[in-house]
Write a protein that holds these residues in place. Structure first.
Motif, short mmCIF file in Angstrom:
data_model
loop_
_atom_site.label_atom_id
_atom_site.label_comp_id
_atom_site.label_asym_id
_atom_site.label_seq_id
_atom_site.Cartn_x
_atom_site.Cartn_y
_atom_site.Cartn_z
N VAL A 9 0.96 -1.12 -0.12
CA VAL A 9 0.09 -0.23 0.01
C VAL A 9 0.90 1.09 0.12
O VAL A 9 1.84 1.37 0.77
CB VAL A 9 -1.09 0.22 1.24
CG1 VAL A 9 -1.62 1.35 1.34
CG2 VAL A 9 -2.07 -1.06 1.14
N ASP A 10 0.62 2.16 -0.85
CA ASP A 10 1.25 3.38 -1.14
C ASP A 10 0.39 4.63 -0.72
O ASP A 10 -0.27 4.89 -1.66
CB ASP A 10 2.02 3.47 -2.35
CG ASP A 10 3.00 4.68 -2.54
OD1 ASP A 10 3.09 5.50 -1.45
OD2 ASP A 10 3.66 4.80 -3.82
N ILE A 11 0.45 4.93 0.46
CA ILE A 11 -0.69 6.10 0.91
C ILE A 11 -0.16 7.49 0.43
O ILE A 11 1.18 7.82 0.67
CB ILE A 11 -0.67 5.98 2.24
CG1 ILE A 11 -1.40 4.67 2.87
CG2 ILE A 11 -1.58 7.16 2.93
CD1 ILE A 11 -1.27 4.44 4.27
N PRO A 12 -0.87 8.18 -0.28
CA PRO A 12 -0.25 9.40 -1.17
C PRO A 12 0.06 10.53 -0.08
O PRO A 12 -0.70 10.66 0.79
CB PRO A 12 -1.37 9.71 -1.92
CG PRO A 12 -2.72 8.94 -1.46
CD PRO A 12 -2.12 7.79 -0.77
N SER A 17 -4.04 11.36 8.11
CA SER A 17 -4.73 10.63 8.84
C SER A 17 -4.92 8.94 8.36
O SER A 17 -5.64 9.08 7.20
CB SER A 17 -5.82 11.12 9.91
OG SER A 17 -6.74 11.20 9.01
N ILE A 18 -4.66 7.97 8.96
CA ILE A 18 -5.35 6.85 8.58
C ILE A 18 -6.66 6.27 9.53
O ILE A 18 -6.34 6.25 10.84
CB ILE A 18 -4.29 5.81 8.71
CG1 ILE A 18 -3.11 5.98 7.64
CG2 ILE A 18 -4.78 4.34 8.20
CD1 ILE A 18 -2.02 5.36 7.42
N GLY A 19 -7.77 6.34 9.16
CA GLY A 19 -9.01 5.97 9.96
C GLY A 19 -8.84 4.61 10.70
O GLY A 19 -8.06 3.65 10.33
N GLU A 20 -9.66 4.64 11.73
CA GLU A 20 -9.87 3.32 12.57
C GLU A 20 -10.11 2.04 11.58
O GLU A 20 -10.92 2.16 10.66
CB GLU A 20 -10.62 3.24 13.61
CG GLU A 20 -10.43 4.44 14.72
CD GLU A 20 -11.30 4.32 15.97
OE1 GLU A 20 -11.98 3.44 16.08
OE2 GLU A 20 -11.15 5.27 16.88
N GLY A 21 -9.42 1.00 11.87
CA GLY A 21 -9.51 -0.27 11.18
C GLY A 21 -9.51 -0.08 9.64
O GLY A 21 -9.93 -1.18 8.99
N SER A 22 -8.94 0.71 9.21
CA SER A 22 -8.39 0.91 7.67
C SER A 22 -8.09 -0.37 7.20
O SER A 22 -8.48 -0.52 5.98
CB SER A 22 -7.63 2.00 7.30
OG SER A 22 -8.14 3.20 7.81
N PHE A 40 -1.25 10.87 12.09
CA PHE A 40 -2.42 10.13 13.22
C PHE A 40 -2.52 8.79 12.34
O PHE A 40 -3.04 8.75 11.17
CB PHE A 40 -3.64 10.91 13.32
CG PHE A 40 -4.67 10.26 13.94
CD1 PHE A 40 -4.76 10.24 15.48
CD2 PHE A 40 -5.66 9.61 13.45
CE1 PHE A 40 -5.60 9.52 16.06
CE2 PHE A 40 -6.55 8.63 14.41
CZ PHE A 40 -6.71 8.79 15.43
N ILE A 41 -2.49 7.66 13.22
CA ILE A 41 -2.80 6.37 12.72
C ILE A 41 -3.90 5.87 13.64
O ILE A 41 -3.72 5.79 14.99
CB ILE A 41 -1.71 5.47 12.77
CG1 ILE A 41 -0.58 5.98 11.66
CG2 ILE A 41 -2.03 3.98 12.45
CD1 ILE A 41 0.58 5.16 11.40
N GLY A 42 -5.22 5.71 13.18
CA GLY A 42 -6.35 5.29 13.91
C GLY A 42 -6.34 3.93 14.65
O GLY A 42 -5.46 3.13 14.26
N GLY A 43 -7.12 3.70 15.62
CA GLY A 43 -7.17 2.46 16.50
C GLY A 43 -7.47 1.28 15.66
O GLY A 43 -8.25 1.38 14.60
N LYS A 61 5.10 12.67 10.11
CA LYS A 61 4.92 13.60 11.40
C LYS A 61 3.96 13.19 12.33
O LYS A 61 3.38 13.70 13.24
CB LYS A 61 4.55 15.12 10.90
CG LYS A 61 5.21 15.78 9.71
CD LYS A 61 4.48 17.09 9.32
CE LYS A 61 5.58 17.51 8.29
NZ LYS A 61 4.92 18.52 7.56
N VAL A 62 3.93 11.89 12.47
CA VAL A 62 3.05 11.31 13.27
C VAL A 62 3.16 11.38 14.72
O VAL A 62 4.32 11.27 15.37
CB VAL A 62 3.35 9.47 13.15
CG1 VAL A 62 2.51 8.82 14.39
CG2 VAL A 62 2.89 9.00 11.90
N GLN A 63 1.96 11.85 15.38
CA GLN A 63 2.02 12.22 16.85
C GLN A 63 1.28 11.25 17.67
O GLN A 63 1.80 11.21 18.76
CB GLN A 63 1.26 13.71 16.91
CG GLN A 63 2.17 14.63 16.16
CD GLN A 63 1.23 15.93 16.16
OE1 GLN A 63 0.18 16.11 16.96
NE2 GLN A 63 1.74 17.14 15.47
#
Length: 123
Positions: A9-12, A17-22, A40-43, A61-63
């Motif tokens: 997977v190449d996220i553009p 953010s990446i949503g929960e359960g993506s 942000f990377i969701g649960g 820049k993930v926090q």
């Protein structure tokens, strides 16, 4: 229907953010390319991606990493985190036995600073 047979997977760029359960249960997923813009990377985002071996967030820049974001990633051996990482949820690496040594308590997120220091020390 979600494509559970994803391998790469190449996220553009521009995604923050990446949503929960993506990508939950994408057991064939081996590689994820994260954009610099990510904060942000969701649960449960990558929960049970059992073929995922490496995660490199160093250039992002993930926090925050959400609850169980990488739990049950049984093949996960390497995790690179940026200086921007400030907080993560519970059970983040539960079941990631190849990644986290037993003396680093990450299952309940009690000692965020120790876990972040550990990952920075192995980079």
């Amino acid at each position: 229907m979600f494509a559970y047979n994803l391998v790469v997977v190449d996220i553009p760029e521009g995604i923050t953010s990446i949503g929960e359960g993506s990508f939950i249960y994408c057991r064939s997923l081996k590689e994820v390319k994260f954009p610099k813009s990510l904060t942000f990377i969701g649960g449960g985002s990558f929960e049970d991606c059992s073929s995922l071996e490496r995660v490199d967030l160093l250039h992002t820049k993930v926090q925050y990493l959400g609850d169980s974001a990488f739990s049950c990633c049984r093949s996960l051996r390497e995790m690179k985190v940026p200086d921007s990482l400030q907080k993560f949820g519970v059970n983040l690496f539960w079941g990631c036995f190849k990644l986290v040594p037993s003396d680093v308590d990450v299952d309940w997120g009690h000692d965020v600073s120790a876990v972040v220091a550990y990952f920075r020390s192995i980079q």
